[in-house]
Write a protein that holds these residues in place. Structure first.
Motif, short mmCIF file in Angstrom:
data_model
loop_
_atom_site.label_atom_id
_atom_site.label_comp_id
_atom_site.label_asym_id
_atom_site.label_seq_id
_atom_site.Cartn_x
_atom_site.Cartn_y
_atom_site.Cartn_z
N TYR A 70 49.33 23.42 26.24
CA TYR A 70 49.62 22.76 27.52
C TYR A 70 49.99 21.30 27.31
O TYR A 70 50.97 20.79 27.86
CB TYR A 70 48.44 22.86 28.48
N ALA A 71 49.18 20.58 26.54
CA ALA A 71 49.46 19.16 26.29
C ALA A 71 50.79 18.99 25.58
O ALA A 71 51.54 18.04 25.87
CB ALA A 71 48.33 18.54 25.48
N ALA A 72 51.10 19.91 24.67
CA ALA A 72 52.39 19.84 23.97
C ALA A 72 53.55 20.01 24.94
O ALA A 72 54.58 19.32 24.82
CB ALA A 72 52.44 20.91 22.88
N LEU A 73 53.39 20.91 25.92
CA LEU A 73 54.43 21.07 26.94
C LEU A 73 54.61 19.78 27.74
O LEU A 73 55.74 19.37 28.03
CB LEU A 73 54.07 22.22 27.89
N ALA A 74 53.50 19.17 28.12
CA ALA A 74 53.58 17.91 28.88
C ALA A 74 54.30 16.85 28.06
O ALA A 74 55.13 16.09 28.60
CB ALA A 74 52.18 17.45 29.26
N ASP A 75 54.02 16.78 26.77
CA ASP A 75 54.67 15.78 25.92
C ASP A 75 56.17 16.07 25.78
O ASP A 75 56.98 15.14 25.71
CB ASP A 75 54.01 15.77 24.54
N ARG A 76 56.52 17.34 25.71
CA ARG A 76 57.95 17.68 25.61
C ARG A 76 58.69 17.33 26.90
O ARG A 76 59.83 16.85 26.86
CB ARG A 76 58.10 19.17 25.28
N LEU A 77 58.04 17.53 28.04
CA LEU A 77 58.65 17.13 29.31
C LEU A 77 58.76 15.60 29.40
O LEU A 77 59.75 15.07 29.91
CB LEU A 77 57.83 17.67 30.48
N ALA A 78 57.75 14.90 28.89
CA ALA A 78 57.82 13.44 28.86
C ALA A 78 59.01 12.97 28.03
O ALA A 78 59.72 12.02 28.41
CB ALA A 78 56.52 12.87 28.30
N ALA A 79 59.26 13.64 26.92
CA ALA A 79 60.40 13.27 26.08
C ALA A 79 61.72 13.49 26.81
O ALA A 79 62.65 12.68 26.70
CB ALA A 79 60.37 14.08 24.78
N LEU A 80 61.81 14.58 27.58
CA LEU A 80 63.03 14.83 28.35
C LEU A 80 63.25 13.74 29.39
O LEU A 80 64.39 13.37 29.69
CB LEU A 80 62.96 16.18 29.06
N MET A 81 62.16 13.20 29.94
CA MET A 81 62.27 12.14 30.94
C MET A 81 62.34 10.76 30.32
O MET A 81 62.48 9.77 31.02
CB MET A 81 61.09 12.22 31.90
N SER A 82 62.21 10.68 29.01
CA SER A 82 62.19 9.40 28.29
C SER A 82 61.10 8.49 28.84
O SER A 82 61.35 7.36 29.27
CB SER A 82 63.56 8.70 28.38
N THR A 83 59.87 9.00 28.82
CA THR A 83 58.76 8.21 29.35
C THR A 83 57.52 8.33 28.47
O THR A 83 57.29 9.37 27.85
CB THR A 83 58.41 8.64 30.79
N SER A 84 56.75 7.26 28.45
CA SER A 84 55.44 7.27 27.82
C SER A 84 54.34 7.38 28.87
O SER A 84 53.15 7.29 28.55
CB SER A 84 55.24 6.00 26.99
N ASN A 85 54.73 7.56 30.14
CA ASN A 85 53.75 7.70 31.23
C ASN A 85 53.02 9.04 31.13
O ASN A 85 53.46 9.97 30.45
CB ASN A 85 54.45 7.60 32.59
N ASP A 86 51.90 9.14 31.86
CA ASP A 86 51.18 10.40 31.95
C ASP A 86 52.07 11.46 32.60
O ASP A 86 52.86 11.16 33.50
CB ASP A 86 49.92 10.23 32.80
N VAL A 87 51.93 12.70 32.16
CA VAL A 87 52.67 13.81 32.77
C VAL A 87 51.68 14.88 33.21
O VAL A 87 50.86 15.34 32.41
CB VAL A 87 53.71 14.40 31.79
N LEU A 88 51.77 15.24 34.48
CA LEU A 88 50.93 16.28 35.06
C LEU A 88 51.73 17.57 35.16
O LEU A 88 52.90 17.55 35.55
CB LEU A 88 50.46 15.88 36.45
N LEU A 89 51.11 18.70 34.83
CA LEU A 89 51.72 20.01 35.01
C LEU A 89 51.22 20.59 36.33
O LEU A 89 50.01 20.78 36.51
CB LEU A 89 51.36 20.93 33.85
N ILE A 90 52.15 20.86 37.24
CA ILE A 90 51.80 21.37 38.57
C ILE A 90 52.17 22.85 38.63
O ILE A 90 53.33 23.22 38.45
CB ILE A 90 52.54 20.60 39.67
N GLN A 91 51.18 23.68 38.89
CA GLN A 91 51.42 25.13 38.88
C GLN A 91 51.94 25.61 40.24
O GLN A 91 51.28 26.34 40.96
CB GLN A 91 50.13 25.87 38.51
N ALA A 92 53.15 25.16 40.54
CA ALA A 92 53.79 25.54 41.79
C ALA A 92 55.24 25.08 41.76
O ALA A 92 55.63 24.25 40.91
CB ALA A 92 53.08 24.91 42.99
N GLU A 93 56.03 25.60 42.67
CA GLU A 93 57.41 25.17 42.84
C GLU A 93 57.43 23.69 43.21
O GLU A 93 56.46 23.15 43.75
CB GLU A 93 58.05 26.03 43.92
N ALA A 94 58.52 23.00 42.92
CA ALA A 94 58.56 21.54 42.96
C ALA A 94 58.34 20.96 44.36
O ALA A 94 57.94 19.80 44.47
CB ALA A 94 59.88 21.04 42.39
#
Length: 372
Positions: free
Chosen positions: A20-44
């Motif tokens: 899970y944390a690895a997924l959050a880090d990969r999404l952070a890389a796509l957004m070009s951010t070092s900010n915290d990333v939350l995974l929300i289990q629902a449609e956007a």
């Protein structure tokens, strides 16, 4: 052809907790951010509502830019929580202008929050996010961006732009699952989110996500994870990373240019100039002699075509040609042009299909020659 056996999707193995944390880090890389990333289990849409609900409180002053129904909903969620909201509504189905935002900021009050949608699939427009983010950053305003549609189709550099909260979903340009979304949150945003009226024990609480996910070392997600969605997200990220995000952005840009060149070759004007047009869908304006509902009914059901009407005020006469995600490629673009041309002809409107297809092909050939 036999129907798919959806029973094969039952009883999936649990998604490994350490990924899970690895997924959050990969999404952070796509957004070009070092900010915290939350995974929300629902449609956007739920992620957007969670952000608004978690921020909203009496005394919060927000400038909410409205260029689609999504902006309208966001302002409503803020107001429901007691925030003072100035809704800056752009001309119908048009992008907001920098001058409109400057005027709103100068008129005040001193805003705490600015909320904006990056790219709108509803009308095919692109808001001038970098310039607006600069205005907000200069005034110390927390910036929230709905980048659900744009991530993967347009460049999104969260840290460089100073975006404090970015909401994304993988189901659009990333061509991933719809049942998971993500939110990046800066330290400034966490300060704004930490207030006495913040929701708790709620699916809409970002502070719950912080306490139960970030503060526990990102070892277990709150609630019951949906493994199929996470496996699908992982596969979508594998695919986009293999291609390269910059390549995916170029692919969308080329598909958009080819589609619009094909439309213009048919004598059909596009809705907005290129600088303000999204790379996700192309929106065309029908001739005055054609009615949108009749046109859509006349669109031939050619394999691969995806044509629909515009959504929201001002988009009643707009026709959208979808080239988002896996549809951002030559075959899908040509299928859309063929179907659009076929509908024109069936309603008695002249259309040179070959000329339109040649125009689209030339755009692709030129892009290849340029190394795109």
């Amino acid at each position: 052809m036999p129907a798919p056996d959806y029973a094969l999707l039952l009883d999936p193995p649990a998604f490994p907790a350490e990924r899970y944390a690895a997924l959050a880090d990969r999404l952070a890389a796509l957004m070009s951010t070092s900010n915290d990333v939350l995974l929300i289990q629902a449609e956007a849409v739920l992620a957007l509502e969670a952000a608004a609900t978690s921020l909203a409180r009496p005394g919060l002053k927000a400038l909410n830019i409205v260029t689609s129904p999504y902006g309208t909903w966001f302002g409503g969620w803020l107001e429901k929580g007691g925030a003072t909201v100035r809704n800056l509504t752009a001309s119908p189905a048009r992008p907001v202008t920098l001058e409109e935002v400057e005027r709103a900021l100068e008129e005040g009050p001193d805003f705490d929050l600015l909320a904006i949608v990056h790219a709108e699939s509803a009308s095919g427009i692109l808001n001038p996010l970098p310039a607006i983010a600069t205005l907000a950053r200069q005034r110390g305003i927390v910036i929230l961006v709905d980048a659900v549609a744009s991530i993967g189709g347009h460049a999104l550099d969260v840290d460089r732009l100073g975006i404090d909260i970015a909401v994304i979903g993988p189901q659009k340009a990333l061509a991933g699952p719809a049942g998971i979304s993500a939110i990046s949150v800066s330290e400034r945003a966490w300060t704004l989110l930490s207030h006495d009226g913040a929701p708790d024990n709620s699916m809409l609480s970002l502070m719950d996500q912080k306490k139960l996910w970030l503060d526990t070392g990102r070892r277990a997600l709150p609630g019951t994870p949906a493994p199929l969605e996470f496996y699908a997200l992982e596969a979508a990220l594998d695919r986009i990373e293999s291609e390269g995000l910059s390549s995916a952005n170029r692919r969308h840009k080329t598909a958009a240019a080819a589609t619009r060149d094909g439309l213009r070759a048919l004598g059909i004007p596009t809705w907005v100039e290129e600088a303000h047009a999204s790379a996700l869908v192309s929106t065309a304006i029908l001739p005055d002699t054609l009615e949108a509902r009749a046109f859509l009914a006349a669109v031939p059901q050619k394999q691969g075509a995806d044509i629909s009407g515009g959504v929201g005020p001002g988009a009643e006469r707009l026709i959208r040609l979808n080239h988002t995600g896996r549809r951002a490629h030559r075959d899908a673009v040509k299928a859309n042009i063929l179907a659009f041309s076929g509908a024109l002809k069936s309603l008695g409107h002249a259309a040179n299909t070959d000329f339109a297809l040649e125009a689209a092909e030339k755009t692709y050939s030129d892009a290849t020659a340029d190394g795109a």
